[in-house]
Enzyme design. Structure first.
Site, PDB file in Angstrom:
ATOM      1  N   THR A 196       0.850  -1.202   0.000  1.00 43.89           N
ATOM      2  CA  THR A 196       0.000   0.000   0.000  1.00 43.89           C
ATOM      3  C   THR A 196       0.881   1.246   0.000  1.00 43.89           C
ATOM      4  O   THR A 196       0.582   2.232  -0.686  1.00 43.89           O
ATOM      5  CB  THR A 196      -0.930   0.007   1.234  1.00 43.89           C
TER       6      THR A 196
ATOM      7  N   GLU B 167       5.778   5.034   7.007  1.00 47.40           N
ATOM      8  CA  GLU B 167       6.119   4.084   8.078  1.00 47.40           C
ATOM      9  C   GLU B 167       5.562   2.728   7.663  1.00 47.40           C
ATOM     10  O   GLU B 167       4.381   2.462   7.838  1.00 47.40           O
ATOM     11  CB  GLU B 167       5.501   4.525   9.411  1.00 47.40           C
TER      12      GLU B 167
ATOM     13  N   CYS C  73       4.616  -3.067  14.300  1.00 43.92           N
ATOM     14  CA  CYS C  73       5.558  -2.918  13.179  1.00 43.92           C
ATOM     15  C   CYS C  73       6.974  -3.230  13.630  1.00 43.92           C
ATOM     16  O   CYS C  73       7.700  -3.938  12.955  1.00 43.92           O
ATOM     17  CB  CYS C  73       5.449  -1.519  12.602  1.00 43.92           C
TER      18      CYS C  73
HETATM   19  P1  NAD Z   1      -2.471  -1.747   4.956  1.00 41.90           P
HETATM   20  O1  NAD Z   1      -1.418  -1.180   4.103  1.00 41.90           O
HETATM   21  O2  NAD Z   1      -3.268  -2.887   4.441  1.00 41.90           O
HETATM   22  O3  NAD Z   1      -3.538  -0.638   5.342  1.00 41.90           O
HETATM   23  C1  NAD Z   1      -3.159   0.560   5.962  1.00 41.90           C
HETATM   24  C2  NAD Z   1      -4.154   1.638   5.614  1.00 41.90           C
HETATM   25  O4  NAD Z   1      -4.050   1.965   4.232  1.00 41.90           O
HETATM   26  C3  NAD Z   1      -5.617   1.268   5.841  1.00 41.90           C
HETATM   27  O5  NAD Z   1      -6.272   2.392   6.411  1.00 41.90           O
HETATM   28  C4  NAD Z   1      -6.116   1.011   4.434  1.00 41.90           C
HETATM   29  O6  NAD Z   1      -7.493   1.192   4.264  1.00 41.90           O
HETATM   30  C5  NAD Z   1      -5.340   2.045   3.665  1.00 41.90           C
HETATM   31  N1  NAD Z   1      -5.229   1.808   2.222  1.00 41.90           N
HETATM   32  C6  NAD Z   1      -5.268   0.622   1.554  1.00 41.90           C
HETATM   33  N2  NAD Z   1      -5.083   0.841   0.219  1.00 41.90           N
HETATM   34  C7  NAD Z   1      -4.932   2.176   0.045  1.00 41.90           C
HETATM   35  C8  NAD Z   1      -4.683   3.017  -1.072  1.00 41.90           C
HETATM   36  N3  NAD Z   1      -4.546   2.508  -2.309  1.00 41.90           N
HETATM   37  N4  NAD Z   1      -4.557   4.322  -0.869  1.00 41.90           N
HETATM   38  C9  NAD Z   1      -4.650   4.859   0.370  1.00 41.90           C
HETATM   39  N5  NAD Z   1      -4.891   4.127   1.466  1.00 41.90           N
HETATM   40  C10 NAD Z   1      -5.021   2.786   1.322  1.00 41.90           C
HETATM   41  O7  NAD Z   1      -1.744  -2.111   6.326  1.00 41.90           O
HETATM   42  P2  NAD Z   1      -2.363  -2.812   7.621  1.00 41.90           P
HETATM   43  O8  NAD Z   1      -2.588  -4.256   7.291  1.00 41.90           O
HETATM   44  O9  NAD Z   1      -3.481  -2.010   8.161  1.00 41.90           O
HETATM   45  O10 NAD Z   1      -1.168  -2.675   8.672  1.00 41.90           O
HETATM   46  C11 NAD Z   1      -0.216  -3.669   8.850  1.00 41.90           C
HETATM   47  C12 NAD Z   1       1.109  -3.230   8.257  1.00 41.90           C
HETATM   48  O11 NAD Z   1       1.473  -1.951   8.747  1.00 41.90           O
HETATM   49  C13 NAD Z   1       2.250  -4.138   8.631  1.00 41.90           C
HETATM   50  O12 NAD Z   1       3.065  -4.390   7.508  1.00 41.90           O
HETATM   51  C14 NAD Z   1       3.020  -3.336   9.664  1.00 41.90           C
HETATM   52  O13 NAD Z   1       4.360  -3.700   9.804  1.00 41.90           O
HETATM   53  C15 NAD Z   1       2.814  -1.954   9.195  1.00 41.90           C
HETATM   54  N6  NAD Z   1       2.977  -0.991  10.289  1.00 41.90           N
HETATM   55  C16 NAD Z   1       4.044  -0.152  10.266  1.00 41.90           C
HETATM   56  C17 NAD Z   1       4.265   0.734  11.304  1.00 41.90           C
HETATM   57  C18 NAD Z   1       5.444   1.661  11.311  1.00 41.90           C
HETATM   58  O14 NAD Z   1       5.455   2.615  12.073  1.00 41.90           O
HETATM   59  N7  NAD Z   1       6.428   1.459  10.480  1.00 41.90           N
HETATM   60  C19 NAD Z   1       3.359   0.784  12.356  1.00 41.90           C
HETATM   61  C20 NAD Z   1       2.270  -0.078  12.349  1.00 41.90           C
HETATM   62  C21 NAD Z   1       2.087  -0.957  11.297  1.00 41.90           C
END
Ligand code: NAD
Length: 477
Positions: free
Chosen positions: A232, A250, A284
């Site tokens: 994403t 992030e 994460c």
């Molecule tokens: P995800 O990427 O599936 O979703 C995150 C968000 O993005 C959601 O709100 C989703 O609806 C939105 N989204 C999806 N497609 C989109 C698009 N095309 N445009 C804009 N927004 C869109 O991630 P997830 O499953 O919710 O979270 C888990 C992941 O996040 C894991 O890989 C984890 O490691 C990572 N994470 C990173 C951190 C950090 O600080 N680095 C913190 C927490 C989680």
């Protein structure tokens, strides 16, 4: 408890023609519905944020700070209500705050309060870049304008706060889209804090990824804050590039933890355990690959197994629960598949390894040995309650293992010899390398990934700078 929860746009509560259900991952029950924002509503939220931004930025700094301290108070006053929403919707136990408490939903709310207070207290005063008898060059930090914030489901309220609070501290306004898996708690948080903020300063839209794509692709957005998965993140980076706006990314990690030969397994086991299993491993910056020197391998595995098997798992609303369910089916299926692939590769399942059966996405804490680099469970981010423990012979190999993947969020080194640990830490490619702890973020310490884990940092002065742009005033003397 079932009901329909609404977005906040321009200080008003707003529903939508369509809605979606939110589920309790511990029971499978529907716990409420939230709006699927329309494209017109996304545009309206951005317009509200745009209209509010100049007035918000023009307020004296002290006034914005004071309002943000009121936000912190609202979070504190509503912590019991909001922490129940996190547990019901995200699954982590209510837990408590303090050294002997489970870091669950109450801990998350406490984190929201503290991060808000700390961000409110930070300043970005004018800096003089250069001065001599001919010229004086000043750097003034200005807000970008409207920030689009896209949040994940693992720490839904705290990550939303990490995105929103520095942004508004610096004079931006925000449109936030929570994860579709954890929408209601976040909408409630924003509804409550909006009561003490001018209308339009923080707005929400909700729904699936498509709603997020409308938000980040809109030319009315000046800066993007994204926390979520790598795939994403890449789509959002493309949208940011199209509109030439900066983004903080992030993304996921696959943090290595390296236990050096001089570490004492019994002393480090509890730190390692929480470093790997905080929030059921759905963090994460959890340790996701553990490399242990062969001389203390068996004792380390044994110590971790003893802890893993003593931890009560269940519905997080019930007292005494230390671990909850996995948050959603997609994540549950991923954990099942990765453990299955390890089993088929001949790995040893030290404990756990079989789903408990419904209702709820419960999966036992699982330790796996006998794998090497290249195995799926080692190379892919599991983001769940399973930890591969890999035996190594010399430290150079462990460092090479830590660095071989396209991920660089966090890492850790565990040792009784601080100098040696620091030498090893300096060779690891990650945004943060912790020593004798893992994942211990702090509101004053910059946090962010490198390589496939993203770019830009949050927290502290550097985090605040990342939601501003420098403007130079250059004066001829
Ligand atoms: P995800 O990427 O599936 O979703 C995150 C968000 O993005 C959601 O709100 C989703 O609806 C939105 N989204 C999806 N497609 C989109 C698009 N095309 N445009 C804009 N927004 C869109 O991630 P997830 O499953 O919710 O979270 C888990 C992941 O996040 C894991 O890989 C984890 O490691 C990572 N994470 C990173 C951190 C950090 O600080 N680095 C913190 C927490 C989680």
């Amino acid at each position: 408890m079932q009901g329909t929860y609404l977005n906040t746009i321009d200080g008003q509560l707003v529903g939508a023609e369509n809605s979606f259900e939110s589920f309790n991952p511990a029971t499978g029950e529907v716990i409420g519905t939230a709006p699927v924002s329309s494209r017109a509503q996304v545009a309206a939220a951005i317009a509200a944020a745009r209209a509010a931004q100049p007035g918000w930025a023009a307020r004296p700094d002290a006034e914005r700070k004071a309002l943000m301290m009121q936000v912190a108070q609202v979070i504190k006053d509503n912590a019991p209500y909001l922490s129940e929403w996190i547990t019901r919707e995200q699954g982590k136990p209510l837990g408590g705050v303090g050294p002997d408490q489970v870091p669950g939903s109450r801990f998350e709310l406490w984190g929201c309060e503290v991060w808000t207070q700390v961000s409110a207290s930070l300043d970005l005063p004018m800096e003089i870049a250069f001065e001599d008898e001919t010229r004086r060059d000043e750097i003034h930090r200005q807000p970008f304008g409207v920030v689009a914030a896209i949040a994940p489901w693992n720490w839904p309220l705290m990550i939303a706060i990490w995105q929103i609070i520095p942004s508004i501290r610096a004079g931006n306004t925000v449109v936030l889209k929570p994860s579709e898996y954890t929408t209601i708690g976040t909408l409630e948080l924003i509804r409550l804090i909006s009561a003490v903020l001018p209308k339009g300063v923080v707005n929400t839209v909700s729904g699936p990824g498509e709603v997020g794509s409308w938000l980040v692709g809109d030319p009315g957005i000046d800066k993007i804050m994204f926390t979520g998965s790598g795939p994403t993140g890449r789509k959002i980076a493309e949208a940011a590039a199209r509109n030439m706006v900066p983004a903080t990314m992030e993304l996921g990690g696959n943090d290595a933890a390296i236990v050096l030969p001089d570490a004492v397994p019994q002393s480090i086991a509890m730190g390692l355990f929480w470093g790997a299993f905080l929030n059921m491993g759905q963090t994460c910056a959890c340790a996701k690959r553990l490399y242990v020197h062969e001389s203390i391998f068996d004792q380390t595995v044994e110590a971790l197994k003893n802890i893993a098997q003593s931890v009560p798992m269940g519905n997080g609303m019930e007292a005494g629960t230390v671990m909850g369910p996995i948050q959603n089916k997609m994540q549950f299926d991923k954990v099942v598949a990765l453990v299955e692939s390890a089993r088929q590769a001949g790995a040893t399942i030290v404990c756990g390894g079989q789903p408990q059966g419904g209702p709820g996405y419960f999966y036992p804490l699982t330790l796996v040995t006998g794998l090497e680099d290249g195995a799926r469970l080692v190379d892919e981010e599991q983001f769940g309650p399973v930890l591969p423990i890999i035996k190594y012979r010399n430290v150079d190999d462990a460092v090479a293992s830590a660095n071989r993947l396209d991920a660089g969020l966090g890492a850790s080194v565990w040792s009784s010899d601080l100098e040696e640990a620091k030498r090893v830490a300096g060779r690891i490619q990650a945004g943060t390398v912790w020593i004798n702890q893992h994942g211990m973020v702090h509101p004053m310490v910059p946090f962010g990934g490198i390589k496939g884990s993203g770019y830009g940092v949050e927290f502290g002065i550097d985090g605040l700078k990342s939601v501003t742009q420098p403007r130079v005033i250059s004066i001829k003397k």
